[in-house]
Design an enzyme around this catalytic site. Structure first.
Site, short mmCIF file in Angstrom:
data_model
loop_
_atom_site.label_atom_id
_atom_site.label_comp_id
_atom_site.label_asym_id
_atom_site.label_seq_id
_atom_site.Cartn_x
_atom_site.Cartn_y
_atom_site.Cartn_z
N LYS A 184 -61.96 -21.58 2.11
CA LYS A 184 -60.97 -21.26 3.24
C LYS A 184 -61.87 -21.33 4.75
O LYS A 184 -63.44 -21.05 3.97
CB LYS A 184 -60.34 -20.64 2.94
CG LYS A 184 -58.96 -21.11 2.07
CD LYS A 184 -57.24 -19.48 1.69
CE LYS A 184 -56.74 -19.76 3.22
NZ LYS A 184 -55.58 -20.59 2.93
N ASP A 201 -54.88 -27.84 8.50
CA ASP A 201 -54.35 -26.46 8.62
C ASP A 201 -54.16 -26.21 9.73
O ASP A 201 -54.54 -25.93 11.03
CB ASP A 201 -55.46 -25.45 8.55
CG ASP A 201 -54.45 -23.76 7.97
OD1 ASP A 201 -53.34 -24.04 7.33
OD2 ASP A 201 -54.94 -22.72 8.41
N GLU A 241 -60.18 -26.09 2.96
CA GLU A 241 -59.69 -26.34 4.24
C GLU A 241 -60.66 -26.07 5.44
O GLU A 241 -61.46 -26.06 6.02
CB GLU A 241 -58.82 -24.53 5.04
CG GLU A 241 -57.82 -24.30 5.36
CD GLU A 241 -58.10 -22.68 5.26
OE1 GLU A 241 -56.66 -22.53 5.01
OE2 GLU A 241 -58.71 -22.62 6.59
N ARG A 268 -27.79 -7.16 -14.68
CA ARG A 268 -28.39 -7.24 -13.81
C ARG A 268 -29.37 -8.01 -13.72
O ARG A 268 -29.89 -8.92 -12.51
CB ARG A 268 -28.46 -6.04 -13.45
CG ARG A 268 -29.07 -5.37 -11.90
CD ARG A 268 -28.03 -6.03 -10.97
NE ARG A 268 -27.63 -7.70 -10.20
CZ ARG A 268 -27.20 -8.00 -9.34
NH1 ARG A 268 -25.81 -7.89 -9.70
NH2 ARG A 268 -27.06 -9.62 -9.57
N LYS A 319 -48.02 -18.12 -2.47
CA LYS A 319 -47.87 -16.57 -2.12
C LYS A 319 -45.92 -16.81 -2.61
O LYS A 319 -44.60 -16.62 -2.07
CB LYS A 319 -47.21 -17.38 -0.45
CG LYS A 319 -48.19 -17.53 0.46
CD LYS A 319 -47.82 -18.15 1.90
CE LYS A 319 -49.26 -17.97 2.43
NZ LYS A 319 -49.11 -18.84 4.09
#
Length: 288
Positions: free
Chosen positions: A165, A220, A199, A98, A133
Site C-alpha cells: 500500500k 484506489d 495499490e 442468544r 475490515k
C-alpha cells in the site's frame, strides 16, 4: 476455511463469554427436565448464512439438543420462513439462544448485503470481494458469509499474500530507489507462488508498478473515468482491482469501467444484522 473445528472454536469462545459460570436464569427458573421446541423464523427477507454455526451453539451447550436445518446457506428466504427447528432440553436451548442468533444474524446480514452488491454488477466482468475490515475473531465466519452471498474473498490475512500500500511504498522508496526497482528487489525475496498486489492512487504510478511484474494493481479511489484509463493502461498485464468509495449506488458504474475486481469493505464492516427470531415453546414435565 469454515471447518467444523473452526466453527466449534469460535462458538465455544462465544458461549464461554456469554455464560462463564452457567446460565443463572435458566438454572433457577427452568425445571431440569423441561423440554422445548423452537423455530428459527425470518422476520425479514434475506440470504441464509451460518446455519452450521447456529446449530453448533446448541450442540456445544447440550449434546441432547437437536437442530433440524430447513434451508441451505446461500438460499434466499422470505419473511416468515422457518429456517431451522430446535428440539431438546429447555435449559440448554435458552442458554444457547442468544449466541446462535447473534452469529447467524450477523452472517445472514453480510450474505444479504453481499448478494445486493453482486446483483448490481450482474453481466459485467467484475467480481465483488471483501476486505480485512472484519470483526476481530469472527473473520472466518464473515468471510464465509460473503461467499454465501455470492461474493469472493480477498487475501485472508497478512500472511497469505502481499499487498503493498501507499505507506509501504513511502518506506520502500525513502532511500531514493525507484518504485520499480524497490518492488523488484523486495519481490526477489518471495516464493514464486506468492501473489503480489500493489495499490496506486494516480494514473502515472501504473506503468512503473507494472514494470516490476506484479500480479494485481489496486486502483484506489479513482473516478470512473480514471478507472477506465487505468484499465486501458494495465491492458490485461495484471488484474485490475477498484477500491474506495464503493457503495450500492456507485458499484455498477465502477464495474462498467472494465475492472476485474471490486473490493468492498462495507460487506463486513457495515452490514446490518438480519432480523431473525427464535420462537420457543417450553414443555413442563409431566405431573405425577
Amino acid at each position: 476455511m469454515l471447518t467444523p473445528a473452526v466453527i466449534d472454536r469460535v462458538v465455544a469462545a462465544a458461549l464461554a463469554e456469554d455464560a462463564p459460570w452457567g446460565d443463572l436464569t435458566s438454572s433457577a427458573f427452568i425445571p431440569d427436565d423441561a423440554t422445548a421446541r423452537a423455530e428459527l423464523v425470518a422476520r425479514e427477507a434475506g440470504v441464509a448464512s451460518g446455519l452450521a454455526v447456529f446449530a453448533a451453539a446448541f450442540r456445544l451447550t447440550d449434546p441432547a439438543i437437536t437442530v433440524t436445518v430447513l434451508i441451505e446457506d446461500g438460499a434466499p428466504f422470505a419473511p416468515g420462513t422457518v429456517l431451522a427447528v430446535v428440539d431438546g432440553p429447555a435449559r440448554g436451548i435458552l442458554t444457547a439462544e442468544r449466541i446462535g442468533l447473534n452469529l447467524m444474524q450477523r452472517m445472514s446480514g453480510i450474505a444479504t448485503l453481499t448478494a445486493r452488491y453482486v446483483a448490481e454488477v450482474a453481466h459485467t466482468r467484475a467480481r465483488i470481494v471483501d476486505t480485512r475490515k472484519t470483526t476481530p475473531g469472527l473473520r472466518v465466519l464473515e468471510r464465509q458469509a460473503v461467499r454465501d452471498g455470492g461474493g469472493h474473498n480477498h487475501r485472508f490475512s497478512l500472511s497469505d499474500a502481499v499487498m503493498v500500500k501507499d505507506n509501504h511504498l513511502a518506506v520502500l522508496t525513502a532511500g531514493g530507489a525507484s518504485v520499480t526497482e524497490a518492488l523488484r528487489t523486495a519481490m526477489s525475496t518471495l516464493p514464486h507462488t506468492t501473489h503480489v498486489e500493489v495499490e496506486v492512487d494516480r494514473l502515472d504510478q501504473i506503468e512503473p508498478v507494472l514494470a516490476a511484474g506484479v500480479d494485481t494493481i489496486m486502483l484506489d479511489n479513482f473516478s470512473p473515468d480514471d478507472l477506465r484509463r487505468g484499465v486501458a493502461l494495465i491492458a490485461g498485464r495484471a488484474v485490475a482491482e477498484a477500491s474506495g468509495g464503493v457503495t450500492l449506488e456507485t458499484v455498477r458504474a465502477i464495474a462498467e469501467t472494465g475492472v476485474d475486481v471490486i473490493s468492498v469493505g462495507a460487506l463486513t464492516h457495515s452490514a446490518r444484522a438480519l432480523d431473525l427470531g427464535l420462537d420457543i415453546r417450553i414443555s413442563a414435565p409431566d405431573a405425577g
